[in-house]
Design a protein around this motif. Structure first.
Motif, PDB file in Angstrom:
ATOM      1  N   SER A 100       0.831  -1.207   0.000  1.00 36.49           N
ATOM      2  CA  SER A 100       0.000   0.000   0.000  1.00 36.49           C
ATOM      3  C   SER A 100       0.862   1.253   0.000  1.00 36.49           C
ATOM      4  O   SER A 100       1.930   1.304   0.625  1.00 36.49           O
ATOM      5  CB  SER A 100      -0.943   0.001   1.203  1.00 36.49           C
ATOM      6  OG  SER A 100      -0.233  -0.158   2.412  1.00 36.49           O
ATOM      7  N   SER A 106      -3.921  -1.273   5.141  1.00 33.70           N
ATOM      8  CA  SER A 106      -2.489  -1.571   5.092  1.00 33.70           C
ATOM      9  C   SER A 106      -2.296  -2.886   4.340  1.00 33.70           C
ATOM     10  O   SER A 106      -2.732  -3.951   4.792  1.00 33.70           O
ATOM     11  CB  SER A 106      -1.928  -1.686   6.512  1.00 33.70           C
ATOM     12  OG  SER A 106      -0.557  -2.013   6.482  1.00 33.70           O
ATOM     13  N   LEU A 107      -1.670  -2.797   3.170  1.00 37.00           N
ATOM     14  CA  LEU A 107      -1.439  -3.977   2.336  1.00 37.00           C
ATOM     15  C   LEU A 107       0.053  -4.258   2.254  1.00 37.00           C
ATOM     16  O   LEU A 107       0.849  -3.358   1.998  1.00 37.00           O
ATOM     17  CB  LEU A 107      -1.987  -3.741   0.920  1.00 37.00           C
ATOM     18  CG  LEU A 107      -3.449  -3.311   0.793  1.00 37.00           C
ATOM     19  CD1 LEU A 107      -3.786  -3.033  -0.668  1.00 37.00           C
ATOM     20  CD2 LEU A 107      -4.381  -4.371   1.370  1.00 37.00           C
ATOM     21  N   THR A 132      -7.759   3.041  -1.104  1.00 31.43           N
ATOM     22  CA  THR A 132      -6.410   2.606  -0.764  1.00 31.43           C
ATOM     23  C   THR A 132      -5.621   2.433  -2.056  1.00 31.43           C
ATOM     24  O   THR A 132      -6.025   1.681  -2.949  1.00 31.43           O
ATOM     25  CB  THR A 132      -6.432   1.269   0.008  1.00 31.43           C
ATOM     26  OG1 THR A 132      -7.103   1.458   1.264  1.00 31.43           O
ATOM     27  CG2 THR A 132      -5.014   0.772   0.264  1.00 31.43           C
ATOM     28  N   TYR A 134      -2.070   1.321  -3.999  1.00 29.58           N
ATOM     29  CA  TYR A 134      -0.962   0.401  -3.758  1.00 29.58           C
ATOM     30  C   TYR A 134      -0.089   0.270  -5.002  1.00 29.58           C
ATOM     31  O   TYR A 134      -0.404   0.812  -6.072  1.00 29.58           O
ATOM     32  CB  TYR A 134      -1.492  -0.966  -3.308  1.00 29.58           C
ATOM     33  CG  TYR A 134      -2.294  -1.720  -4.333  1.00 29.58           C
ATOM     34  CD1 TYR A 134      -1.693  -2.620  -5.211  1.00 29.58           C
ATOM     35  CD2 TYR A 134      -3.683  -1.560  -4.424  1.00 29.58           C
ATOM     36  CE1 TYR A 134      -2.425  -3.328  -6.150  1.00 29.58           C
ATOM     37  CE2 TYR A 134      -4.434  -2.260  -5.355  1.00 29.58           C
ATOM     38  CZ  TYR A 134      -3.799  -3.143  -6.223  1.00 29.58           C
ATOM     39  OH  TYR A 134      -4.527  -3.838  -7.151  1.00 29.58           O
TER      40      TYR A 134
END
Length: 208
Positions: A100, A106-107, A132, A134
């Motif tokens: 992310s 939150s990746l 989000t 990423y």
């Protein structure tokens, strides 16, 4: 001014108005609403899909694009809260990962891997509503970017006819059908107008 001339003028005015309305309706139908990615997906391959209504969706990692197998597909997705997104590696384009850049979720899939069939899952909860963004760490500079929009309370933009994020928006089949019908109607209207102007418009049965 003769009645025939008046009829011709009235016909042409009505025909022009009808064609304009039909064309305007086609343009309006071709517009679609898409999350506002804030420029994150500008010029990025991979496309966009509205996947709301699905509890589980899949994004390819290492799809064809950005000059090689360097794309997420779809690059941009719109899902509901509670949806589980699975990123699945194609095995193409070298080592990739999912990390992310900004946003509520939150990746981090870990170190880049290249093995086909590798997967990474994340369920977007109610606390992760929003957008989000990423990327793939090794290929971020090459345009391997993605984004996930979650929920309905997000900024959106109207797009149509090209541009607006990761790729040209997908025009619904209903809009395509309306466009074909509109073109046919306009051609038919112009043909009738030519015939009307050439041969006149008032045809009365002569009295005996």
């Amino acid at each position: 001014m003769s009645d025939t001339q008046m009829s011709r003028r009235a016909f042409l005015t009505a025909a022009g108005g009808t064609a304009a309305v039909a064309a305007g309706s086609g343009n309006a139908a071709a517009q679609t609403t898409e999350p506002d990615w804030g420029g994150h997906l500008d010029g990025v391959d991979g496309g966009y899909q509205d996947m709301r209504g699905q509890s589980e969706v899949t994004v390819e990692v290492g799809a064809e694009g950005n000059g090689g197998a360097l794309a997420f597909a779809p690059a941009g997705i719109w899902v509901d809260p509670g949806t589980t997104v699975t990123w699945e590696w194609t095995g193409e384009g070298g080592g990739h990962n999912v990390v992310s850049s900004e946003g509520p979720a939150s990746l981090d899939s870990g170190a880049p891997v290249s093995e086909a069939g590798t997967t990474y899952e994340h369920t977007f909860g109610e606390d992760q509503v929003g957008i989000t963004k990423y990327h793939c760490a090794p290929h971020e500079a090459l345009g391997m970017l993605g984004a996930v929009a979650v929920g309905s309370d997000i900024p959106t933009v109207e797009v149509g006819g090209g541009g607006g994020g990761s790729s040209a928006p997908q025009v619904p089949e209903s809009a395509k059908t309306l466009g074909v019908a509109t073109t046919f109607a306009m051609v038919a209207t112009l043909g009738l107008a030519f015939f009307f102007m050439k041969y006149g418009g008032d045809y009365e049965t002569p009295e005996e």
